[in-house]
Write a protein that holds these residues in place. Structure first.
Motif, PDB file in Angstrom:
ATOM      1  N   GLU A 142       0.002  61.831  64.201  1.00 29.45           N
ATOM      2  CA  GLU A 142      -0.109  60.736  65.170  1.00 29.45           C
ATOM      3  C   GLU A 142      -1.027  61.096  66.336  1.00 29.45           C
ATOM      4  O   GLU A 142      -1.761  60.247  66.843  1.00 29.45           O
ATOM      5  N   LEU A 143      -1.010  62.360  66.748  1.00 26.64           N
ATOM      6  CA  LEU A 143      -1.850  62.807  67.864  1.00 26.64           C
ATOM      7  C   LEU A 143      -3.273  63.136  67.424  1.00 26.64           C
ATOM      8  O   LEU A 143      -4.131  63.420  68.251  1.00 26.64           O
ATOM      9  N   GLY A 144      -3.508  63.130  66.113  1.00 21.70           N
ATOM     10  CA  GLY A 144      -4.844  63.421  65.606  1.00 21.70           C
ATOM     11  C   GLY A 144      -5.163  64.904  65.532  1.00 21.70           C
ATOM     12  O   GLY A 144      -6.317  65.285  65.374  1.00 21.70           O
ATOM     13  N   VAL A 145      -4.149  65.737  65.623  1.00 21.17           N
ATOM     14  CA  VAL A 145      -4.349  67.188  65.541  1.00 21.17           C
ATOM     15  C   VAL A 145      -4.640  67.607  64.104  1.00 21.17           C
ATOM     16  O   VAL A 145      -5.394  68.535  63.861  1.00 21.17           O
ATOM     17  N   ILE A 146      -4.024  66.900  63.151  1.00 23.50           N
ATOM     18  CA  ILE A 146      -4.323  67.078  61.731  1.00 23.50           C
ATOM     19  C   ILE A 146      -4.584  65.706  61.140  1.00 23.50           C
ATOM     20  O   ILE A 146      -4.160  64.689  61.697  1.00 23.50           O
ATOM     21  N   GLU A 147      -5.287  65.678  60.010  1.00 26.13           N
ATOM     22  CA  GLU A 147      -5.624  64.416  59.361  1.00 26.13           C
ATOM     23  C   GLU A 147      -4.843  64.277  58.062  1.00 26.13           C
ATOM     24  O   GLU A 147      -4.877  65.178  57.225  1.00 26.13           O
ATOM     25  N   ALA A 148      -4.178  63.155  57.924  1.00 22.12           N
ATOM     26  CA  ALA A 148      -3.436  62.860  56.700  1.00 22.12           C
ATOM     27  C   ALA A 148      -4.228  61.894  55.840  1.00 22.12           C
ATOM     28  O   ALA A 148      -5.062  61.136  56.332  1.00 22.12           O
TER      29      ALA A 148
END
Length: 104
Positions: free
Chosen positions: A39-45
């Motif tokens: 949700e925070l954009g730290v990792i991409e799903a």
């Protein structure tokens, strides 16, 4: 916490993708934390699945937070800068390996 055997799928490009549950298990975090990182954009799903490089990034973030006491934003910034440095080094190496007459 129970896990089904179907923790992976193969993307159309032929890459293994893993569930948030699997990522939480192997990084010793929680599913909720994995979701927060997405949700925070730290990792991409990719939908509700993760590429192995994103799972590795979770583990790296956890190490930076635990070992160095960095907050989430700081850990993400360190990893982003490290990736950019690696990319720049590769570009520099490729540029330096060109014959001199190709430079102009």
């Amino acid at each position: 916490m129970s896990f089904s055997l179907s923790t992976t799928v193969v993307s159309p490009e032929g890459e293994q993708l893993y569930t948030f549950e699997y990522a939480a298990l192997v990084t010793q975090t929680s599913i909720a934390l994995v979701q927060v990182y997405v949700e925070l954009g730290v990792i991409e799903a990719i939908g509700s699945m993760l590429h192995p490089r994103e799972i590795a990034r979770i583990a790296q973030i956890q190490r930076l937070r635990q070992d160095l006491g960095l907050n989430l934003a700081g850990a993400a910034m360190v990893l982003d800068m490290a990736a950019e440095i690696a990319q720049l080094r590769a570009q520099l190496k490729a540029h330096q390996s060109r014959p001199q007459n190709e430079l102009f």
